[in-house]
Write an enzyme that holds these catalytic residues in place. Sequence first.
Site, short mmCIF file in Angstrom:
data_model
loop_
_atom_site.label_atom_id
_atom_site.label_comp_id
_atom_site.label_asym_id
_atom_site.label_seq_id
_atom_site.Cartn_x
_atom_site.Cartn_y
_atom_site.Cartn_z
N HIS A 225 15.73 -2.69 -2.39
CA HIS A 225 15.95 -2.95 -3.82
C HIS A 225 15.08 -4.11 -4.30
O HIS A 225 14.36 -4.01 -5.29
CB HIS A 225 17.44 -3.25 -4.04
CG HIS A 225 17.79 -3.54 -5.47
ND1 HIS A 225 17.91 -4.83 -5.94
CD2 HIS A 225 18.01 -2.72 -6.52
CE1 HIS A 225 18.22 -4.78 -7.23
NE2 HIS A 225 18.29 -3.51 -7.59
N ARG B 127 -25.23 -12.27 7.54
CA ARG B 127 -24.36 -11.12 7.26
C ARG B 127 -24.06 -11.13 5.76
O ARG B 127 -24.24 -12.16 5.10
CB ARG B 127 -23.05 -11.23 8.05
CG ARG B 127 -22.27 -12.47 7.71
CD ARG B 127 -20.99 -12.57 8.50
NE ARG B 127 -20.35 -13.86 8.18
CZ ARG B 127 -19.32 -14.35 8.83
NH1 ARG B 127 -18.82 -13.69 9.85
NH2 ARG B 127 -18.79 -15.50 8.48
N SER C 229 4.70 16.88 -7.38
CA SER C 229 4.38 15.47 -7.18
C SER C 229 4.81 15.14 -5.76
O SER C 229 5.96 15.33 -5.40
CB SER C 229 5.12 14.61 -8.19
OG SER C 229 4.82 13.26 -7.96
N THR D 19 5.53 10.86 -1.02
CA THR D 19 5.05 10.59 0.34
C THR D 19 5.91 9.58 1.08
O THR D 19 5.82 9.50 2.30
CB THR D 19 3.58 10.14 0.32
OG1 THR D 19 3.44 9.09 -0.62
CG2 THR D 19 2.67 11.30 -0.03
N ASN D 20 6.74 8.82 0.38
CA ASN D 20 7.66 7.92 1.10
C ASN D 20 8.63 8.75 1.93
O ASN D 20 8.74 8.58 3.14
CB ASN D 20 8.50 7.07 0.14
CG ASN D 20 7.66 6.10 -0.66
OD1 ASN D 20 6.48 5.94 -0.41
ND2 ASN D 20 8.28 5.47 -1.64
N MET E 291 -13.33 -14.27 21.49
CA MET E 291 -14.03 -15.36 22.18
C MET E 291 -15.04 -16.03 21.26
O MET E 291 -15.76 -15.38 20.53
CB MET E 291 -14.76 -14.81 23.40
CG MET E 291 -15.18 -15.91 24.34
SD MET E 291 -16.33 -15.35 25.62
CE MET E 291 -17.88 -15.62 24.76
N TYR F 14 -3.84 13.50 -9.81
CA TYR F 14 -3.58 12.11 -10.18
C TYR F 14 -2.81 11.39 -9.08
O TYR F 14 -2.19 12.03 -8.23
CB TYR F 14 -2.82 12.01 -11.51
CG TYR F 14 -1.40 12.51 -11.47
CD1 TYR F 14 -0.35 11.67 -11.07
CD2 TYR F 14 -1.10 13.82 -11.84
CE1 TYR F 14 0.95 12.15 -11.01
CE2 TYR F 14 0.19 14.29 -11.79
CZ TYR F 14 1.22 13.45 -11.37
OH TYR F 14 2.50 13.91 -11.31
N GLU G 229 8.67 16.53 -1.00
CA GLU G 229 8.97 15.34 -0.20
C GLU G 229 9.72 15.66 1.08
O GLU G 229 10.12 14.76 1.81
CB GLU G 229 9.72 14.30 -1.04
CG GLU G 229 10.95 14.84 -1.73
CD GLU G 229 11.62 13.82 -2.67
OE1 GLU G 229 11.44 12.62 -2.47
OE2 GLU G 229 12.29 14.27 -3.61
N CYS H 220 3.42 10.28 -6.14
CA CYS H 220 4.10 9.15 -6.75
C CYS H 220 4.78 8.27 -5.71
O CYS H 220 5.62 7.46 -6.04
CB CYS H 220 5.10 9.63 -7.79
SG CYS H 220 6.40 10.66 -7.10
N GLY I 66 -10.23 -13.78 16.01
CA GLY I 66 -9.30 -13.90 17.13
C GLY I 66 -9.97 -13.82 18.49
O GLY I 66 -9.32 -14.00 19.51
N LYS J 62 -22.75 -8.75 14.34
CA LYS J 62 -23.69 -9.86 14.57
C LYS J 62 -24.98 -9.32 15.20
O LYS J 62 -26.09 -9.64 14.75
CB LYS J 62 -23.04 -10.89 15.51
CG LYS J 62 -23.75 -12.22 15.55
CD LYS J 62 -23.14 -13.16 16.59
CE LYS J 62 -21.64 -13.33 16.45
NZ LYS J 62 -21.24 -14.63 15.94
N ARG K 36 12.09 6.88 -12.65
CA ARG K 36 13.31 7.06 -11.84
C ARG K 36 14.52 6.82 -12.74
O ARG K 36 14.74 5.71 -13.20
CB ARG K 36 13.36 6.03 -10.72
CG ARG K 36 12.23 6.10 -9.71
CD ARG K 36 12.45 5.02 -8.65
NE ARG K 36 11.24 4.78 -7.89
CZ ARG K 36 10.29 3.92 -8.24
NH1 ARG K 36 10.40 3.22 -9.36
NH2 ARG K 36 9.22 3.75 -7.49
N ARG L 2 -22.50 -14.83 22.66
CA ARG L 2 -21.52 -14.72 21.56
C ARG L 2 -20.94 -13.31 21.52
O ARG L 2 -21.66 -12.33 21.70
CB ARG L 2 -22.20 -14.95 20.20
CG ARG L 2 -22.68 -16.34 19.94
CD ARG L 2 -23.35 -16.37 18.56
NE ARG L 2 -23.59 -17.72 18.09
CZ ARG L 2 -24.74 -18.37 18.26
NH1 ARG L 2 -25.76 -17.80 18.89
NH2 ARG L 2 -24.89 -19.60 17.78
N ARG M 209 11.99 11.99 -13.37
CA ARG M 209 12.68 12.58 -12.21
C ARG M 209 14.18 12.57 -12.46
O ARG M 209 14.75 11.51 -12.74
CB ARG M 209 12.36 11.80 -10.94
CG ARG M 209 13.07 12.38 -9.72
CD ARG M 209 12.69 11.69 -8.45
NE ARG M 209 13.27 10.37 -8.37
CZ ARG M 209 13.02 9.51 -7.38
NH1 ARG M 209 12.17 9.83 -6.44
NH2 ARG M 209 13.59 8.34 -7.37
#
Lengths: 879, 879
Positions: B455, B338, B768, B771-772, B105, B856, B749, B836, B103, B25, B561, B94, B617
Amino acid sequence: MPFTYSFDHKHRRPPMERKDLLGGKGANLAEMTSVLGLPVPPGFTITTDACRAYLVGGWPGGLDSEVTRQVRKLERAMGKRLGDPSDPLLVSVRSGAKFSMPGMMDTVLNLGLNDESVKGLAVQTSDERFAYDSYRRFVSMYGRIVLGLDGKLFDESFEEAKERSGVDSDADVGADVLRELAETYKAVVAGATGQPFPQDPADQLRGAIEAVFRSWNGARAVAYRVRERIPHDLGTAVNVQAMVFGNRDGKSGTGVGFTRDPATGAQGEYGDFLVNAQGEDVVAGIRNTLPLSALRDRFPKIFSELMGIFARLEEHYRDMCDTEFTIEQGKLWMLQTRVGKRTGRAALRMAVDMTKQRGWKITREEAVARVTAEHLDQVLHPQFAEKPSTLLAKGLAASPGAAVGKAYFDASDAAAAAERGEAVILVTTETSPEDVHGMIASQGILTSRGGLVSHAAVVARGWGKPAVVGAESVRISGTSFTVNGTTVREGDVISIDGGGGEVALGEVALTLADPPEEFAVLLGWADRIRKGKLAVRANADNGADAANARQFGAEGIGLCRTEHMFLAEDRLPIVRRMILASTADDERDALEELRVAQKADFLAILEAMDGLPVTVRLLDPPLHEFLPSTEELELEDATTGLSEEERKLLSAAKEWKESNPMLGTRGVRLGVMKPGLYQMQVRALMQAAVERVEAGGKPRVEVMIPLTVTRQELGLARGWVADTVAEVLAGVPKRTARKLEVLIGTMIETPRAAVRADEIAEEADFFSFGTNDLTQMTFGFSRDDVEGRLMNAYLELGLLQRNPFETIDKAGVGELVATAVERGRATRANIKLGICGEHGGDPESIAFFYDAGLDYVSCSPYRVPIARLAAAQAVVARS
Amino acid sequence: MPFTYSFDHKHRRPPMERKDLLGGKGANLAEMTSVLGLPVPPGFTITTDACRAYLVGGWPGGLDSEVTRQVRKLERAMGKRLGDPSDPLLVSVRSGAKFSMPGMMDTVLNLGLNDESVKGLAVQTSDERFAYDSYRRFVSMYGRIVLGLDGKLFDESFEEAKERSGVDSDADVGADVLRELAETYKAVVAGATGQPFPQDPADQLRGAIEAVFRSWNGARAVAYRVRERIPHDLGTAVNVQAMVFGNRDGKSGTGVGFTRDPATGAQGEYGDFLVNAQGEDVVAGIRNTLPLSALRDRFPKIFSELMGIFARLEEHYRDMCDTEFTIEQGKLWMLQTRVGKRTGRAALRMAVDMTKQRGWKITREEAVARVTAEHLDQVLHPQFAEKPSTLLAKGLAASPGAAVGKAYFDASDAAAAAERGEAVILVTTETSPEDVHGMIASQGILTSRGGLVSHAAVVARGWGKPAVVGAESVRISGTSFTVNGTTVREGDVISIDGGGGEVALGEVALTLADPPEEFAVLLGWADRIRKGKLAVRANADNGADAANARQFGAEGIGLCRTEHMFLAEDRLPIVRRMILASTADDERDALEELRVAQKADFLAILEAMDGLPVTVRLLDPPLHEFLPSTEELELEDATTGLSEEERKLLSAAKEWKESNPMLGTRGVRLGVMKPGLYQMQVRALMQAAVERVEAGGKPRVEVMIPLTVTRQELGLARGWVADTVAEVLAGVPKRTARKLEVLIGTMIETPRAAVRADEIAEEADFFSFGTNDLTQMTFGFSRDDVEGRLMNAYLELGLLQRNPFETIDKAGVGELVATAVERGRATRANIKLGICGEHGGDPESIAFFYDAGLDYVSCSPYRVPIARLAAAQAVVARS
């Protein structure tokens, strides 16, 4: 690089330093020949390079011509020719890897004999019987060892021949029968292989060499390497040596000799010999051997020559040597030498003795470097005195030491039997805190499930009690177990060796745990070497263990696991009340009860370790470990029904149950979910510390937060600890408070914490590497799951060189440790660094941690002497 | 650095670029004043630096004197003094953080009024009623917002006063009553706080500023930041501005205006205004507003001035702007501007339109950069058209899109109801492969347990079907669920929004999934930008999904998979037969049946992705996932008993059960334990590929080994794959075989694989990143366990800035990825690199992967358009 070296080749470096290339046996033969000028039958070594080349791409180009050249040289030296029908040269062919490997190909003797040359041998030795006996022995040896035939085929023919000719003793079988037997043996070979027995000595030699190469990948050799942690890619060398014969006549003989006693370490020659015999007869034990000292009377000149050689060998190798020698018609030949194997007692005595030797001596650093962890284990724990006759099963070697007792299958039955004065082995699928009374009462523990960090294993190691765990072939059912068809019932005697993971039927004789006086001397030297460089602490969870650890030389506690206090029988109900608490008040009340109990525990520990640092880890395990299993309760619910209390427990157990508890709500995460818990623990600890100060003690407290992953997390937990410390100290006299300096640090046990150690060090006075969990997460290996099932397959297939839970994986986990050390010190130069995982007691890992720059290692109390020794060895290796 | 800047301060850089310091602001007010010279009431901004300093160490030294100086300057500019009893200056206060934060003031207006200055205001405006109304509004606002009092206290007094004076409408309350009310309000404040209402305007101002600072850490603000992923350490700025009044007379007014339509993107002004009113009246919706266009007739001069300002704003900001303005007695004042929020449709239309604007235009790169993932989600999936009136529960936003239907609690019931033509929402604790028919039949899925990789979540995302998972407050029991006292029975209508994780009672109106024509235009531009730089593939496990993914623009499959094929209803019994097989023959037979089934699957996938790479895989999950649960079988055993078949299943389930399946026997470890399995899969795949070639297709096969930890492991598995490929190709014509080039690579992984990527690359054509799992192991976080319970607490406490499963943890996991990229390329410069894990569909993570040098990203089919956009944005950001 050539593929072959004759024994008298003038190496630029001492041959002893080329064991990688020449193998141990070849290097020692070259050392004796080319450096010491001892009487060694000439010969040559085919290098491990040649073996490796063969295993990758088949018979190496150029090897044939090199071997031919070496054979010619050997023929010139001996004045005989291989296969000569009038005066043949005979050779032996032996495998010899860098490390001694009993799993590999044995020796082939008498190579070079064929249908023609055997006649020449008979003429030259004027001993037809000797010649044909040699020939038939060669054919059967070659058949068994090179061609892989069953030895029984030959033994049966021999027995038949003895029967036919009506003689009892082998020695009475005449030359004619032996000549026929040679023919029979050749027919056996031809029948079994479809090929005639090779007559050309060059073919025989190539066959034997190839057999040695191949034996490197034989099943027994591979299994041996896995067990002994020998890399699979070394390959073996092959030694081809001119034969000499100890069985020519009464002026011949053969023997094995040690330069001092390998069992006790006592000075003076030790060994056996036989007159008119070949080496295998000594080893086979068919004839009664004479002690080496008897040689003095029988062959005084030879004896004095041999003693001279022993003295030169000891001086040269600066260690006790093990030798094989042959006397051929009055001439002494040295066939082999090496630094000899020894018992733990002997190793300690020799190491200390040799620092005071006349003429030559070793330094104290060398003495320390020569004693191994296994040597110390031998003198610290009882062991099987001999190989048991009936080995029932193999399990994981969870806690060293051997024990004999009657099998009991229930903790309470075991305790009752022990009460009656019986020696007891507790046999059970797995143990839990509820079995502790039975475990205490037992001589040893055997479980059929669980890994090296299972409850049984961890508890047994803490007590120094023998344990074999995860013996999967043991099928327990009620009050008996079955293994491969043998059933052992309650009360039957069994023996276990937790150092080797062996389970035997009946009573096996045990050696005593009996450290000789040199034990303390040597460890004293070790301590002086490592002083100020690498400290050794112990993992101990109560006063008794702490006192024990201190006696073993621990310089503090590196890991005091507070959960073991929670699992005690009288605490568990309170812990459960805390978890079940429906109101804040109930939770506070339960925590308060726990505080009182924990304070008493801490008091005992701080007293036992007075003046030394004590690292207390705040609660780590997931809460469901303190609850009964949902499966059991649900089963009970479906059958007999549950009480109100049990229903509540079931609901809590369900709520806290996790799919992967290892990666769940544990460590500092518990502190976040149950904010009063850590404060309670710190309050109990600080109150105990205050009481110790007031009693004139000098407590040194270090509070450790487990499982940190971010700086913010540790900052929050550090705040709780610091506030609680301040709160307790605010209520005591200033002069007491001044004496209490508290360090606050964290475990580094997640890969993220290792990578982000720079940030985390901002909030930590110290790091302690939790290498168990770090290994689990870096590999994605749950010990409980992969150690029994998968690990053996991985080691056998060479997918892993070592079990990374025993010896730290330097390339992976080790790199994370090194990264964390570097980054942690970059943020806080004086940060204190230690390790409290199982690796803290493993010598090779200890060396790695020293190189990585850690300040201390911490291990179980009974492992402390080994860690002190290994720490000193690491310092010596780097200096 | 000063703590304050007046709006007309001449910044060296455009104020817009100093949002970090001035807040959004404040930066916009400074931009309008100092750069554009628009009519903005003067004022000043207190910086975020001041707020951060306050939050750490209390009121910053020097801030008071700076504020005093700024107030003096403001007084000079306005020719009025704060608190002047004759002609007072009034100001608004303000909050204004870098990012808009509802959220925090709200605004305090009319600050500067007190018992004296209110009189001056009355005289100056000749409007006593206005003055006292302003005063009593100020007291109540200050009481509520600054002092934290309950607004009801003031409202009740107001209602009483209206009743007492017998009027209905607020506007009819007279000046006397308002004066009395001001007194009453002050008494309320004094009563509630124990302090008189502050009369000194300097005290009022300091109180308001402090309240803004404090509001940064208010519960709502913190929760908002967690939800919107705004860092907690930014702090907020405070804006103090001279008041102007739109409620002075008929020549006054106030309004909000957009420079074009934020809902549709249509060009031309859009907004509302009110005559004789203050800003809050427009927002509150008490009076009926007029459309902005009505201003043209009512205030033609003002309207044309405003349109001029709109044009300047658009040209200056090069975007649609959102403004607030006030007309005070015929003079136009701009209170705020804005870049405006917009719907997905509008965002697409504006972005494309603005590339063709007259006078000024944006580039296609800018157009692409302006559309967000949320915008695309809005046009791709139905959404709640409005905030639902009865929000039942919040769960995890597992799969975007909204749905309405009748609740059914069992998959078969749901399928039957759908058969009858009902719209169905499947509500269940968690789903398993056995529920798939019911999931297919449902409009949406709601589960009470499980995380974003459960799942239900994975399957729903694959189908683009709305799903809310892990809604822990939903207690399901039989055919109903209860949540916070409300019970929903089978057949009751509920609505879910899987983009926000919301569950509502009854039918909520939905927007349509309806991409405008600009969608394809913009994504076409995005594709051209990222071409050759970052490709986008999809995770798809069957032909239908693959076809779908291709339609969404996927350039191949990054993760197929194969376990999903195993879980199909008709396959599961065969898989179980394979696991239970007691002989090698039985196992081979079962594998053969599976091969036939898998080949058909692969055929469909390769056909759908013809000409594009398909990464398959090999089997990854632990075997027990294919077996029934031991708990259920044991329960059945104890109650109704088990059949022979079930008994075998129980025994197998027990054998394969694991304590931490995430870290257990899965991935390539399965291949080691069941050597025939991977060969079968590769055979099926290659036979399908051969068939495709023979049908004239162009299959491009990449075989991926999961969960590698060592080079040796990958070498072994690569051998199996290569041998099987060779074996299949040996049996087909050469010209077919020549057309099939197969790449063999691995998932990275585990942390170890990342660290040792140099060695692993020796055996891999591609990596590949999974990253999970890498995130799970690096943090030691089991998603199933920590995501529901712990993650929220961690985010709220600031222990984590982001959920690392949604956006990649750059500092920890990201460093491992970067290490692996560097080391992998060092070994094999042309190694193909992709990702992936779920992060492949997250825009911020995609930017990281582009920077890290990947080739990729791969994500679920419905996420592909977002990934295409994000990939282009990452390229733009770096160019």
